[in-house]
Motif scaffolding. Structure first.
Motif, PDB file in Angstrom:
ATOM      1  N   LEU A   1       0.830  -1.192   0.000  1.00  0.00           N
ATOM      2  CA  LEU A   1       0.000   0.000   0.000  1.00  0.00           C
ATOM      3  C   LEU A   1       0.871   1.251   0.000  1.00  0.00           C
ATOM      4  O   LEU A   1       1.954   1.287   0.583  1.00  0.00           O
ATOM      5  CB  LEU A   1      -0.920   0.018   1.228  1.00  0.00           C
ATOM      6  CG  LEU A   1      -1.958  -1.099   1.345  1.00  0.00           C
ATOM      7  CD1 LEU A   1      -2.741  -0.932   2.638  1.00  0.00           C
ATOM      8  CD2 LEU A   1      -2.903  -1.087   0.159  1.00  0.00           C
ATOM      9  N   ARG A   2       0.377   2.277  -0.660  1.00  0.00           N
ATOM     10  CA  ARG A   2       1.042   3.571  -0.649  1.00  0.00           C
ATOM     11  C   ARG A   2       0.145   4.579   0.065  1.00  0.00           C
ATOM     12  O   ARG A   2      -1.062   4.373   0.194  1.00  0.00           O
ATOM     13  CB  ARG A   2       1.341   4.041  -2.071  1.00  0.00           C
ATOM     14  CG  ARG A   2       2.245   3.074  -2.835  1.00  0.00           C
ATOM     15  CD  ARG A   2       2.543   3.591  -4.222  1.00  0.00           C
ATOM     16  NE  ARG A   2       3.345   4.799  -4.174  1.00  0.00           N
ATOM     17  CZ  ARG A   2       3.644   5.528  -5.257  1.00  0.00           C
ATOM     18  NH1 ARG A   2       3.182   5.178  -6.433  1.00  0.00           N
ATOM     19  NH2 ARG A   2       4.383   6.613  -5.150  1.00  0.00           N
ATOM     20  N   ILE A   3       0.752   5.669   0.545  1.00  0.00           N
ATOM     21  CA  ILE A   3       0.017   6.686   1.303  1.00  0.00           C
ATOM     22  C   ILE A   3       0.114   8.025   0.575  1.00  0.00           C
ATOM     23  O   ILE A   3       1.200   8.444   0.167  1.00  0.00           O
ATOM     24  CB  ILE A   3       0.565   6.819   2.734  1.00  0.00           C
ATOM     25  CG1 ILE A   3       0.365   5.501   3.501  1.00  0.00           C
ATOM     26  CG2 ILE A   3      -0.121   7.964   3.470  1.00  0.00           C
ATOM     27  CD1 ILE A   3       0.948   5.505   4.893  1.00  0.00           C
ATOM     28  N   ALA A   4      -1.037   8.678   0.427  1.00  0.00           N
ATOM     29  CA  ALA A   4      -1.088  10.009  -0.174  1.00  0.00           C
ATOM     30  C   ALA A   4      -1.573  11.004   0.872  1.00  0.00           C
ATOM     31  O   ALA A   4      -2.578  10.763   1.554  1.00  0.00           O
ATOM     32  CB  ALA A   4      -2.022  10.011  -1.382  1.00  0.00           C
ATOM     33  N   GLU A   5      -0.839  12.102   1.039  1.00  0.00           N
ATOM     34  CA  GLU A   5      -1.205  13.167   1.969  1.00  0.00           C
ATOM     35  C   GLU A   5      -1.710  14.356   1.166  1.00  0.00           C
ATOM     36  O   GLU A   5      -0.967  14.945   0.381  1.00  0.00           O
ATOM     37  CB  GLU A   5      -0.005  13.571   2.818  1.00  0.00           C
ATOM     38  CG  GLU A   5       0.546  12.428   3.672  1.00  0.00           C
ATOM     39  CD  GLU A   5       1.747  12.849   4.493  1.00  0.00           C
ATOM     40  OE1 GLU A   5       2.075  14.057   4.461  1.00  0.00           O
ATOM     41  OE2 GLU A   5       2.350  11.999   5.160  1.00  0.00           O
ATOM     42  N   ILE A   6      -2.994  14.696   1.342  1.00  0.00           N
ATOM     43  CA  ILE A   6      -3.628  15.745   0.546  1.00  0.00           C
ATOM     44  C   ILE A   6      -4.131  16.831   1.482  1.00  0.00           C
ATOM     45  O   ILE A   6      -4.934  16.565   2.389  1.00  0.00           O
ATOM     46  CB  ILE A   6      -4.797  15.176  -0.276  1.00  0.00           C
ATOM     47  CG1 ILE A   6      -4.320  13.997  -1.137  1.00  0.00           C
ATOM     48  CG2 ILE A   6      -5.420  16.251  -1.149  1.00  0.00           C
ATOM     49  CD1 ILE A   6      -5.443  13.257  -1.823  1.00  0.00           C
TER      50      ILE A   6
END
Length: 303
Positions: free
Chosen positions: A227-232
């Motif tokens: 899994l990858r994490i995106a910070e928006i």
């Protein structure tokens, strides 16, 4: 003198033995080096040997199916598409998507917040490249892998099918010539139409086979192993909701106006039911008059 000759002979034999040993070791070393080089070449060529196979007097339709894991799906997709273009091929299908596993918003201030998404990207692609470039493309794709799940290469021998298609074309042509010799009537028109339709289908099949021989089809499935994490960065909606949730002056003014409208609606409703109100007034008047008359009658009776 004899002793000196014996010593010289022994020395010569010893030197000859040492030289032979050195030469043997050198030969073994050269053989090992050649074997290592051949093994390295075989390892490199094994990536595409099945795809570059050629056989004299044989025609093949070559296809491949690759399933692997990559570090970055988007980057790998762009690289593969560029490689396909550089090799003279084209992309027929590319479906890149990110499957969101979870998402949560964390408020960082009264106005700002951070949206955290956990996702996994994948792409299903189909590309076509010139058959002679298939091995090169598979090598370039292989360089992008973290882990290879599977790779399937098919080489379908269509030599006999091509020969049969040629014979069918001759038969259809001969049938057309025989039809031309017939007298013109309704049956001849039907036969000629059916023969032309069959000829068109045969030409279409030949075109498909020729295209599939010229261009190999490669189906590619790539995904990321973790899994990858995106910070928006987003707006803190909770703070905005609280800010505009209640406005006393506006709500009081609005309530006064709504009350005025309510009075109007009640008045209009009463006007609408005026016949009923008239009937109720008449009934009320009749009952009241009856009550007034009844006591007077009772008083007369008592006297």
């Amino acid at each position: 003198m004899k002793t000196t000759y014996i010593k010289l002979s022994l020395s010569a034999l010893l030197l000859l033995g040492i030289y032979s040993c050195k030469k043997g070791e050198a030969a073994v070393s050269n053989e090992r080096a050649d074997y290592t080089a051949d093994a390295a070449t075989a390892t490199t060529d094994s990536i595409s040997s099945a795809a570059t196979m050629t056989v004299k007097d044989k025609q093949f339709i070559k296809t491949a199916d690759v399933n692997m894991e990559v570090k970055d799906v988007y980057e790998a997709t762009v690289s593969i598409e560029k490689s396909v273009h550089d090799l003279g091929g084209f992309v027929t299908h590319s479906n890149l998507s990110s499957n969101v596993v979870s998402e949560k918003t964390y408020n960082t201030s009264g106005e700002n917040a951070m949206l955290i998404k956990k996702f996994q990207s994948e792409n299903t692609m189909q590309v076509r490249v010139p058959m002679e470039k298939l091995g090169e493309l598979l090598t370039l794709i292989n360089n992008k892998k973290l882990f290879l799940n599977s790779r399937i290469i098919n080489a379908e021998d269509v030599t006999s099918g091509i020969k049969y298609a040629e014979m069918e074309a001759k038969r259809i042509k001969k049938t057309g010539e025989n039809i031309d010799e017939l007298k013109t009537n309704k049956d001849k028109v039907t036969l000629d139409n059916d023969n032309m339709a069959e000829g068109n289908l045969q030409q279409l099949a030949n075109m498909d086979v020729s295209d599939n021989i010229k261009y190999s089809t490669v189906d590619i499935y790539i995904k990321e192993p973790k899994l990858r994490i995106a910070e928006i960065a987003v707006t803190n909606t909770s703070s905005l909701d609280n800010k505009y949730k209640f406005n006393f002056i506006y709500d009081a003014k609005n309530a006064f106006v709504e009350g005025f409208y309510l009075i109007q609606k009640i008045a209009v409703g009463l006007i609408t039911i005026w016949p009923l109100l008239l009937i109720l007034i008449a009934v009320f008047y009749f009952l009241r008059k009856r009550k007034l008359v009844k006591p007077e009658s009772t008083k007369i009776s008592e006297e």
